[in-house]
Design a protein around this motif. Structure first.
Motif, PDB file in Angstrom:
ATOM      1  N   ASP A 195      56.734  43.956  64.478  1.00  0.00           N
ATOM      2  CA  ASP A 195      56.076  42.678  64.182  1.00  0.00           C
ATOM      3  C   ASP A 195      56.120  42.305  62.706  1.00  0.00           C
ATOM      4  OD1 ASP A 195      54.406  44.614  63.235  1.00  0.00           O
ATOM      5  OD2 ASP A 195      52.627  43.968  64.332  1.00  0.00           O
ATOM      6  N   ALA A 250      58.107  40.457  61.297  1.00  0.00           N
ATOM      7  CA  ALA A 250      58.410  39.028  61.161  1.00  0.00           C
ATOM      8  C   ALA A 250      57.139  38.194  61.101  1.00  0.00           C
ATOM      9  CB  ALA A 250      59.284  38.567  62.318  1.00  0.00           C
ATOM     10  N   GLU A 251      56.024  38.781  61.564  1.00  0.00           N
ATOM     11  CA  GLU A 251      54.744  38.074  61.516  1.00  0.00           C
ATOM     12  C   GLU A 251      54.084  38.177  60.149  1.00  0.00           C
ATOM     13  OE1 GLU A 251      52.371  39.608  64.675  1.00  0.00           O
ATOM     14  OE2 GLU A 251      53.866  39.169  66.222  1.00  0.00           O
ATOM     15  N   LEU A 305      54.651  35.503  54.099  1.00  0.00           N
ATOM     16  CA  LEU A 305      55.781  35.703  53.199  1.00  0.00           C
ATOM     17  C   LEU A 305      55.343  36.188  51.820  1.00  0.00           C
ATOM     18  CD1 LEU A 305      58.831  35.482  52.965  1.00  0.00           C
ATOM     19  CD2 LEU A 305      58.546  33.103  52.224  1.00  0.00           C
ATOM     20  N   ASN A 359      52.985  32.969  59.195  1.00  0.00           N
ATOM     21  CA  ASN A 359      53.998  34.010  59.352  1.00  0.00           C
ATOM     22  C   ASN A 359      55.258  33.654  58.575  1.00  0.00           C
ATOM     23  OD1 ASN A 359      52.211  35.228  61.058  1.00  0.00           O
ATOM     24  ND2 ASN A 359      53.274  34.646  62.936  1.00  0.00           N
ATOM     25  N   GLY A 360      55.951  34.709  58.101  1.00  0.00           N
ATOM     26  CA  GLY A 360      57.163  34.472  57.320  1.00  0.00           C
ATOM     27  C   GLY A 360      58.373  34.140  58.175  1.00  0.00           C
ATOM     28  N   GLY A 361      58.518  34.786  59.371  1.00  0.00           N
ATOM     29  CA  GLY A 361      59.678  34.539  60.227  1.00  0.00           C
ATOM     30  C   GLY A 361      60.798  35.526  59.980  1.00  0.00           C
ATOM     31  N   ILE A 362      61.493  35.920  61.056  1.00  0.00           N
ATOM     32  CA  ILE A 362      62.519  36.947  60.991  1.00  0.00           C
ATOM     33  C   ILE A 362      63.712  36.524  60.143  1.00  0.00           C
ATOM     34  CG2 ILE A 362      63.716  36.160  63.063  1.00  0.00           C
ATOM     35  CD1 ILE A 362      63.160  39.811  61.916  1.00  0.00           C
ATOM     36  N   SER A 363      63.935  35.220  59.988  1.00  0.00           N
ATOM     37  CA  SER A 363      65.103  34.752  59.238  1.00  0.00           C
ATOM     38  C   SER A 363      65.049  35.164  57.765  1.00  0.00           C
ATOM     39  CB  SER A 363      65.228  33.232  59.343  1.00  0.00           C
ATOM     40  OG  SER A 363      64.071  32.606  58.802  1.00  0.00           O
ATOM     41  N   ASN A 364      63.875  35.518  57.278  1.00  0.00           N
ATOM     42  CA  ASN A 364      63.725  35.920  55.884  1.00  0.00           C
ATOM     43  C   ASN A 364      63.987  37.399  55.650  1.00  0.00           C
ATOM     44  OD1 ASN A 364      62.738  33.414  54.496  1.00  0.00           O
ATOM     45  ND2 ASN A 364      61.155  33.568  56.086  1.00  0.00           N
ATOM     46  N   TYR A 365      64.213  38.148  56.740  1.00  0.00           N
ATOM     47  CA  TYR A 365      64.299  39.596  56.605  1.00  0.00           C
ATOM     48  C   TYR A 365      65.569  40.120  57.282  1.00  0.00           C
ATOM     49  CZ  TYR A 365      59.334  38.543  55.980  1.00  0.00           C
ATOM     50  OH  TYR A 365      58.152  37.997  55.579  1.00  0.00           O
TER      51      TYR A 365
END
Length: 753
Positions: free
Chosen positions: A343, A345-346, A349, A542-548
Motif C-alpha cells: 500500500d 502507493a497510498e 507524497l 495519496n501520492g499514487g503508484i505512478s510516482n514510485y
C-alpha cells in the motif's frame, strides 16, 4: 601416466600387445593365433612369454566378449548411471516428514507458486528449480513446510525429492567422464566413479529438497567442461574449442547462481585461465592478433556470459515474485512500492509535521529505524534504537517540531517539512524521542550512541535533528517526498549523522543492526542516507503508484549486498549451542556427522556422514601428493629424470586441478567468521576424490597388470563393503538408533543416543 594394454590383431592372425610408457609405445610380446577352424580359441602368451593352454571353443562367450569389447565405452557409463539413479531413488519416500532444511526451501517454493516476494542469502536459480519441481508435482503452495511435520496428501514430496535427486545422480557419470578427460587409467576412472557413487554423504544430501545436489552437479559440470576445454588447447578456435569454452562459462554462471560457494569453482577456472594465457604470452609463435583473440574469447565466455546468466536468474526472480511478501523489508522502498498488495502507493507524497512514518536506511542491506522497550545493558542504559528488517509497529515514528516552536492547531492546515528544518522524532509505541549524546555506541565505539529518551514533554536539545535533503530521484525540491527523496539526519548539538552500517548487536539487542551517530560528515556514505518508506497523514492525499518506480540494476545490486551482509551476520552465537555446526578442521578426517532430523525411535532417521574410506583416502592423497611433489622437485633440481616432459606436465596439471581446487573450496571456510556445517565441505571432497585416484594411478604405473588389478580391486572392495555397512544412514534408519553402536567408529560421531 600408465595405460591399459592395447591389443592389435593383424591380418596374419598375429596378436601384438602394446603398452604406453611415457609417450612411447612399447611392444611387449606377440603371439600367433590359431584359426577357429582348428577347433581352438586363439593362442595367447602369458607374462613370461610361454604359450598358455588352449581352451575349448565357446561361441556364445566369444560373442559376449566381442560385444563387450566393441561397446565397452557405452556399457560402463550406462551401468554406473543405472546404479546412480537406483541408489538416489531407492526408498526416497521412506520418511514422510519435513526434514532439516526442506523446511526452508519448501517455503521458498511456496512463495514462488504464490508469487510472494521473500528474502534469502542464496541466489535464486536453485530455489526456482525447486519451485519448478513443486509445480510439476502439482503443489499449490498452501503447505507451510514446518520442520518435523508430516507431508499432507496433496504435496507430492516424492516427486520433488526425485527431481532434486536426479542432479545428484548425474554427478556419477560426470565424475566418470571427467576422470577420462584427465587421462586416468581405466582402473582409476572406475575408482573415481565408485567413490562418488558410494559416498554416503553425497548420497544422503542428494535425496532431499535442498540446494546441495544442484550445487554439486554444477560444480562437477564446471570441472568437466574446463578439462574438456583444456584438451582442445591444440585446436584453438575450432568448433569443439568454442563449445567447451562456452559450456564452461554457462556452468560457472549456473553454479554461482545456486550458491555463492560456486565462486570458489569460478576461481579455479580463473586461475587455470590466467596460467593458460600466461603460457601463451610466452609462446612467440602465436601472433599478437591471435593472442588478443584468446583474451577476447575468454572475457566474453568466462566473464560476461556467467554474469549475464547470474543476472538473468535475478531478472526471472523479480518477474515471478510480483506480490508483497515476507522479504519486502530487505529491499528498497521503491522496489516494494511496485509489489502488488503493497500500500505504499497510498503514501501522501510530501512529508508534513504530524505525519506518522517509517524510515528506511538506504545503505545496501539497510533496515527500518526501530526502537523497543528494552534498554542498553551498558553506556547510557537508555532505550535501545536499532535497525530492523521486519515490519512491525515498533518501526513507527511521528514527525514533531522542536518543543519551543509554535505548533499549528488548525486541523486542516498543513505545514510541510523542508530542507534544513529542525525536527524531533517521537517513537509511537514507547513515546520516547530519538536521542544522541556523548556516550560511545555499543559496537562501533568510535561513534556516539543513539537511544530513546524522555517523552513528548520531557527532553532536551539532544532530541533535535536537522533534516537535510540530498536529492530526489525524480525532481529537484526542498520538500521531502515519500520513497524517492534521500535525506540525512544531523544531530543539532553534536553535528553527527544518524547511521546504520550493518554492525550487528549482540543477543541482548536481538541481533538487530546498531544505529549510531557518525562524528564524520561523509555525504557519500549511503549508510547515513534515509528515506521515508511508510507515510500516514489524514490531511494529505495519496501520492499514487505512478510516482514510485524502481530500476532493475539498482534492485539487483541492492539485493546482492543485502544477501552478503546477512550472510556475514550468520556468525556462531556463544550464548547458544548449535549441535549441527562443525568446524572445517573436523571435515577432512570425518570427525563429525550431522543428524538431519529427530532421533526418536519411531522416526526414520538420517545421519549425514561420509564413507570413511572415501574421505580418509582423499585426505591422505592430498598429503601424499604434497610430499611427492616436493620429492620430485628436489630430484629435478639435482638433474634426476623421473619423468618425460609430457608426463611431468600432466602430473603438474592434474595435481593443480585437484590440489588447488580442494584448497579453494576448503580454506575460505577456515578463515570466514560465519557458522559452518559439514555439507560446506562437499565441493572440496570431489577434488580430494580425484586426487586419491590420481595418486593411486601414479604409484602403480610400473606394476604388472595383475598387481594393479589386485591393488585397485582391494580399494573397490573396501569402498563397496564400507558403503554397504553404513548404507542405512543414507537410505533411512527405521529402527532404534541404539542398534547402530557398531557403526560408531569414532567417539565424536553422535550416531547413537
Amino acid at each position: 601416466m600408465p595405460y591399459d594394454p592395447i591389443i592389435l590383431i593383424t591380418q596374419d592372425n598375429v596378436r601384438i600387445r602394446i603398452y604406453g610408457n611415457g609417450g612411447n609405445m612399447v611392444i611387449t610380446h606377440t603371439s600367433t593365433l590359431q584359426t577357429q577352424n582348428e577347433g581352438y580359441e586363439p593362442v595367447d602368451l602369458d607374462e613370461n612369454g610361454k604359450t598358455q593352454k588352449p581352451r575349448l571353443p565357446s561361441t556364445k562367450l566369444q560373442e559376449i566378449r566381442a560385444f563387450y569389447t566393441e561397446y565397452y565405452d557405452i556399457i560402463h557409463p550406462l551401468f554406473f548411471i543405472f546404479l546412480s539413479f537406483w541408489t538416489r531413488f531407492y526408498l526416497i519416500s521412506l520418511s514422510d516428514i519435513v526434514l532439516w532444511d526442506e523446511a526452508h526451501f519448501g517455503k521458498f517454493a511456496s512463495h514462488y507458486i504464490k508469487q510472494e516476494f521473500y528474502f534469502d542469502v542464496h541466489p535464486p536459480l536453485g530455489k526456482m528449480l525447486i519451485a519448478l519441481a513443486a509445480l510439476l508435482a502439482g503443489y499449490d503452495g498452501t503447505f507451510d513446510f514446518t520442520s518435523g511435520t508430516k507431508y499432507p496428501e496433496n504435496v507430492n514430496y516424492t516427486f520433488m525429492r526425485m527431481f532434486l535427486a536426479s542432479f545428484g545422480a548425474w554427478m556419477v557419470p560426470l565424475a566418470y567422464f571427467t576422470a577420462i578427460e584427465l587421462d586416468f587409467s581405466q582402473h582409476a576412472v572406475i575408482l573415481v566413479t565408485l567413490m562418488v557413487l558410494l559416498d554416503t554423504a553425497y548420497l544422503c544430501i542428494s535425496r532431499f529438497i535442498l540446494l546441495d545436489s544442484m550445487l554439486l552437479f554444477f560444480t562437477f559440470t564446471t570441472v568437466f567442461c574446463m578439462v574438456k576445454f583444456h584438451n582442445q588447447r591444440y585446436e584453438s578456435f575450432s568448433i569443439d574449442w568454442w563449445l567447451w569454452l562456452i559450456m564452461t562459462g554457462v556452468s560457472i554462471g549456473c553454479v554461482s547462481s545456486i550458491k555463492w560457494v560456486g565462486l570458489f569453482t569460478t576461481a579455479l577456472v580463473g586461475l587455470y585461465t590466467i596460467e593458460d594465457l600466461w603460457d601463451k604470452f610466452g609462446d612467440l609463435s602465436i601472433p599478437k592478433s591471435i593472442y588478443l583473440k584468446h583474451w577476447i574469447a575468454r572475457i566474453i565466455c568466462l566473464i560476461i556470459l556467467p554474469i549475464l546468466i547470474y543476472m538473468l536468474s535475478f531478472s526471472i526472480h523479480f518477474s515471478i515474485l510480483i506480490n508483497s511478501g515476507p522479504g519486502d523489508a530487505q529491499m528498497s522502498s521503491l522496489f516494494q512500492a511496485g509489489l502488488i498488495g503493497n500500500d505504499f502507493a497510498e503514501n501522501p507524497l510530501e512529508l508534513a509535521y504530524g505525519s506518522k512514518v517509517t524510515i528506511k536506511n538506504m545503505g545496501y542491506g539497510g533496515g527500518l529505524l526501530h526502537s523497543h522497550v528494552q534498554t542498553y545493558p551498558g553506556g547510557s542504559e537508555q532505550q535501545q534504537v536499532t535497525c530492523y528488517h521486519h515490519k512491525d509497529s515498533n518501526n513507527e515514528w511521528i514527525i514533531e517540531k522542536q518543543r519551543e516552536a509554535q505548533t499549528n492547531d488548525n486541523e486542516t492546515e498543513v505545514e510541510f517539512v523542508v530542507h534544513k528544518d529542525t525536527i524531533r522524532l517521537l517513537h509511537v509505541n514507547t513515546g520516547r524521542n530519538l536521542h544522541s549524546h556523548q556516550v560511545a555506541a555499543p559496537v562501533t565505539k568510535s561513534q556516539w550512541e543513539v537511544s530513546g529518551y524522555g517523552n513528548d514533554t520531557l527532553g532536551d536539545i539532544n532530541d533535535y535533528w536537522v533534516i537535510e535533503v540530498i536529492d530526489d530521484l525524480y525532481t529537484k525540491t526542498d520538500h521531502i517526498r515519500s520513497l524517492t527523496t534521500r535525506i540525512r539526519f544531523r544531530h543539532k548539538l553534536l553535528g553527527c549523522y544518524l547511521r546504520a552500517a550493518n554492525a550487528i548487536l549482540p543477543q541482548w539487542g536481538f541481533k538487530q543492526i546498531e544505529v549510531s551517530c557518525d562524528k564524520y560528515n561523509n555525504p557519500g556514505d549511503s549508510f547515513t542516507h534515509w528515506n521515508i518508506e511508510r507515510h500516514w497523514n489524514d490531511k494529505l492525499p495519496n501520492g499514487g503508484i505512478s510516482n514510485y518506480k524502481s530500476k532493475f540494476l539498482h534492485d539487483f545490486w541492492h539485493l546482492n549486498v543485502a544477501m552478503y551482509t546477512t550472510n556475514n551476520a550468520l556468525v556462531p552465537d556463544p550464548d547458544k549451542e548449535d549441535i549441527l555446526a562443525s568446524t572445517p578442521r573436523q571435515w577432512p578426517i570425518v570427525e563429525v556427522g550431522l543428524r538431519m532430523c529427530s532421533w526418536a525411535d519411531d522416526v526414520v532417521k538420517f545421519y549425514l556422514l561420509g564413507n570413511p574410506v572415501v574421505w580418509w583416502s582423499g585426505t591422505a592423497s592430498l598429503i601424499i601428493f604434497t610430499f611427492a611433489l616436493l620429492y620430485y622437485l628436489i630430484r629435478r633440481q639435482r638433474k634426476y629424470k623421473d619423468f618425460a616432459p609430457a608426463q611431468w606436465s600432466h602430473f603438474l596439471y592434474v595435481g593443480k586441478v585437484c590440489g588447488i581446487g580442494w584448497l579453494l573450496h576448503y580454506l575460505p571456510f577456515c578463515i570466514m567468521g560465519r557458522v559452518t556445517y559439514l555439507h560446506h565441505y562437499f565441493p572440496a571432497l570431489y577434488f580430494s576424490i580425484l586426487m586419491a585416484a590420481f595418486m593411486l594411478d601414479h604409484f602403480t604405473i610400473s606394476c604388472k597388470p595383475i598387481t594393479k588389478n589386485i591393488i585397485f580391486g582391494v580399494n573397490y572392495s573396501l569402498i563397496i563393503m564400507v558403503f554397504w555397512y553404513f548404507k542405512d544412514i543414507a537410505f533411512g534408519i527405521n529402527y532404534p538408533a541404539s542398534e547402530l553402536k557398531s557403526r560408531k567408529w569414532l567417539s565424536t560421531w553422535n550416531i547413537v543416543d
